[in-house]
Design a protein around this motif. Structure first.
Motif, short mmCIF file in Angstrom:
data_model
loop_
_atom_site.label_atom_id
_atom_site.label_comp_id
_atom_site.label_asym_id
_atom_site.label_seq_id
_atom_site.Cartn_x
_atom_site.Cartn_y
_atom_site.Cartn_z
N HIS A 92 0.84 -1.20 0.00
CA HIS A 92 0.00 0.00 0.00
C HIS A 92 0.87 1.25 0.00
O HIS A 92 0.93 2.00 0.98
N SER A 93 1.55 1.46 -1.11
CA SER A 93 2.39 2.64 -1.29
C SER A 93 2.37 3.03 -2.76
O SER A 93 1.84 2.30 -3.60
N TYR A 94 2.99 4.15 -3.08
CA TYR A 94 3.02 4.60 -4.48
C TYR A 94 3.71 3.59 -5.37
O TYR A 94 3.23 3.27 -6.47
N THR A 95 4.84 3.04 -4.91
CA THR A 95 5.60 2.10 -5.74
C THR A 95 5.12 0.67 -5.60
O THR A 95 5.44 -0.18 -6.42
N GLY A 96 4.37 0.38 -4.53
CA GLY A 96 3.99 -1.00 -4.24
C GLY A 96 4.97 -1.68 -3.31
O GLY A 96 4.69 -2.76 -2.80
N ASP A 97 6.14 -1.08 -3.09
CA ASP A 97 7.13 -1.58 -2.14
C ASP A 97 7.09 -0.71 -0.88
O ASP A 97 6.41 0.31 -0.83
N GLU A 98 7.82 -1.13 0.15
CA GLU A 98 7.92 -0.30 1.34
C GLU A 98 8.53 1.05 0.95
O GLU A 98 9.46 1.12 0.16
N MET A 99 7.99 2.12 1.55
CA MET A 99 8.48 3.46 1.24
C MET A 99 8.58 4.30 2.50
O MET A 99 7.89 4.06 3.49
N VAL A 100 9.47 5.31 2.44
CA VAL A 100 9.60 6.31 3.49
C VAL A 100 9.66 7.67 2.81
O VAL A 100 10.35 7.83 1.80
N GLU A 101 8.92 8.65 3.33
CA GLU A 101 9.00 10.02 2.82
C GLU A 101 9.38 10.94 3.96
O GLU A 101 8.77 10.90 5.04
N ILE A 102 10.38 11.78 3.71
CA ILE A 102 10.89 12.71 4.70
C ILE A 102 10.55 14.12 4.27
O ILE A 102 10.93 14.55 3.17
N SER A 103 9.85 14.87 5.11
CA SER A 103 9.62 16.30 4.88
C SER A 103 10.60 17.06 5.75
O SER A 103 10.45 17.10 6.98
#
Length: 480
Positions: A92-103
């Protein structure tokens, strides 16, 4: 096909330069776990600030949960920045893989330091378009939806954004999927005719195949026609302003653009070269071109400007021919003929300028001459007093609306690659219909129809080659 077995990758998704915040993204298996050693969670819904009794790690955060955290240099143990960090759990992410977003804060040093720490501790630098390519490979987007991501980013008008969003949200894919279903249904009937000719090889069945193929063809033709508008939304409508010297061309450019972009004087021939301004007219992206005054001249520099003016008329979508109150009828007739050598009558608008200074005494004769030449759109304006300027904008809008025959809210092709593939698909369907009508046999029609399916598949990604996919995503920006 999954891309999760490769080394996790990262990139800054915001453009270079200083801003209030920046977004750094990472994707790949164990992305959060890799960052645990240099990410200190300070506050989440489960962990109040300063509560040392409850330790929470980034990898321990559930999906779609954000936290206030500090990025720490693992070598010096010094804080780099306080950030908001969000964890996305596969699939359940944009890529389909694990993701992290840093602001993080948007300074160059902050961004570079965070990226340096990530690259030194298990990540690699993302390739252009790798996040979206991974989403495509993992089945989160089809190819047309993935390409629309860049159209959304590049959109510089309301209509362009609306068209790109429709494609990104799957409207084009849905339409093409329905066309594919029609063609597969026709191919199934063809197989029955070929396998059981004693029962199914009848004029009625062949007519049914033609009917289905025609339905698919009509739907593809509507998409193809929409590219007349889509090209303008992606490349901008070029609107050239031409006319004799001192006919009010630069004044019109200034009033439409909303500021003094062009130098305006009473001296004829002030503008000696083309001058371009990008603007938005009723949601349509427009490039307005002020050209040199058209006249015979011995001035070498001015003559070059006049030559460029005629050249600009050839490449423009719409031409505004400005006629001042003092324009002589003989000059008008001569230059109307010359202008129509560089453009067509349906792209020419006759604009009587400076209406605040009076009406041209030859206006009736000029209007008759223009109509005889096929020019239908005629308007009188004053840039100084802004008389009929909004009406002139409506003329430009109307020209756009008539292109392609598309109804409001319909799918608009923005991508030239899609247009060329749909053009190829319609050609194959026409050949298939012709083969049946000419008695060449449904088996030949079947072979040609499969070319249509292949062309559609190159849009959605079902039949795309690795080389083509790499070429498409290679044009994306890094971080998207």
């Amino acid at each position: 096909m999954s891309n999760s077995i490769s080394k996790p990758f990262c990139a800054c998704s915001t453009p270079q330069g200083v801003g209030g915040i920046a977004i750094i993204r990472a994707s790949g298996s164990q992305s959060a776990e890799l960052m645990d050693s240099y990410t200190k969670i300070l506050r989440t819904a489960e962990c109040a600030y300063g509560n040392e009794d409850k330790k929470i790690t980034l990898s321990g955060l559930p999906g779609y949960v954000s936290a206030y955290a500090t990025i720490i240099d693992p070598v010096t143990k010094k804080a780099i920045d306080n950030v908001i960090i969000t964890h996305f759990v596969a699939p359940h992410s944009y890529t389909g893989d694990e993701m992290v977003e840093i602001s993080c804060h948007g300074g160059e040093a902050v961004k570079q330091e965070i990226l340096r720490i990530m690259l030194e501790n298990g990540f690699r630098a993302a390739e252009p378009g790798e996040f979206t390519r991974t989403a495509f490979l993992n089945g989160k987007l089809d190819l047309s939806e993935a390409e629309a991501v860049m159209d959304v980013i590049a959109a510089d008008s309301e209509r362009a954004l609306r068209a790109a969003n429709m494609q990104m949200n799957g409207k084009l894919s849905k339409e093409l999927g329905e066309v594919e279903d029609i063609i597969y249904h026709a191919l199934t009937l063809i197989e029955m005719i070929v396998e059981f000719p004693e029962h199914d090889d009848t004029p009625d069945n062949e007519q049914e195949v033609i009917s289905m193929a025609t339905d698919a063809l009509d739907r593809l033709n509507k998409l193809k026609m929409s590219y007349a508008q889509g090209r303008i939304l992606s490349e901008r409508m070029r609107v050239a302003i031409c006319g004799s010297p001192n006919s009010g061309k630069s004044s019109l450019l200034n009033v439409l653009s909303g500021y003094e972009r062009a130098i305006v004087t009473e001296v004829a021939g002030t503008t000696r070269d083309t001058l371009e301004v990008n603007l938005n007219i009723n949601g349509i992206p427009v490039t307005l071109i002020d050209t040199a005054g058209i006249r015979d001249t011995d001035d070498r520099i001015e003559a070059i400007g006049v030559e460029r003016a005629y050249k600009e008329l050839t490449s423009s979508d719409l031409v505004l021919y400005m006629v001042s109150p003092t324009e002589e009828l003989s000059n008008f007739e001569f230059y109307l003929t010359e202008i129509l050598k560089s453009t067509t009558a349906n792209r020419l608008v006759l604009v009587f300028s400076k209406s605040d200074a009076g009406e041209n005494k030859y206006s009736d004769a000029m209007i008759n001459k223009a109509k005889e030449a096929g020019v239908d759109t005629i308007i009188s304006i004053s840039s100084m007093n802004q008389i009929n300027i909004e009406e002139l904008k409506e003329v430009i809008t109307s020209y756009y609306d008539k292109l392609g025959g598309s109804a409001s809210g319909s799918i608009i092709l923005l991508n030239r690659r899609h247009f060329e593939l749909i053009d190829s698909a319609t050609e194959s369907l026409n050949m298939a219909i012709g083969a049946i009508r000419d008695g060449m046999g449904v088996d030949i029609a079947s072979s040609v129809m499969r070319n249509t399916l292949e062309a559609i598949g190159k849009i959605t990604g079902k039949t795309v080659s690795v080389e083509l996919a790499n070429n498409i995503f290679g044009r994306f920006c890094i971080g998207k």
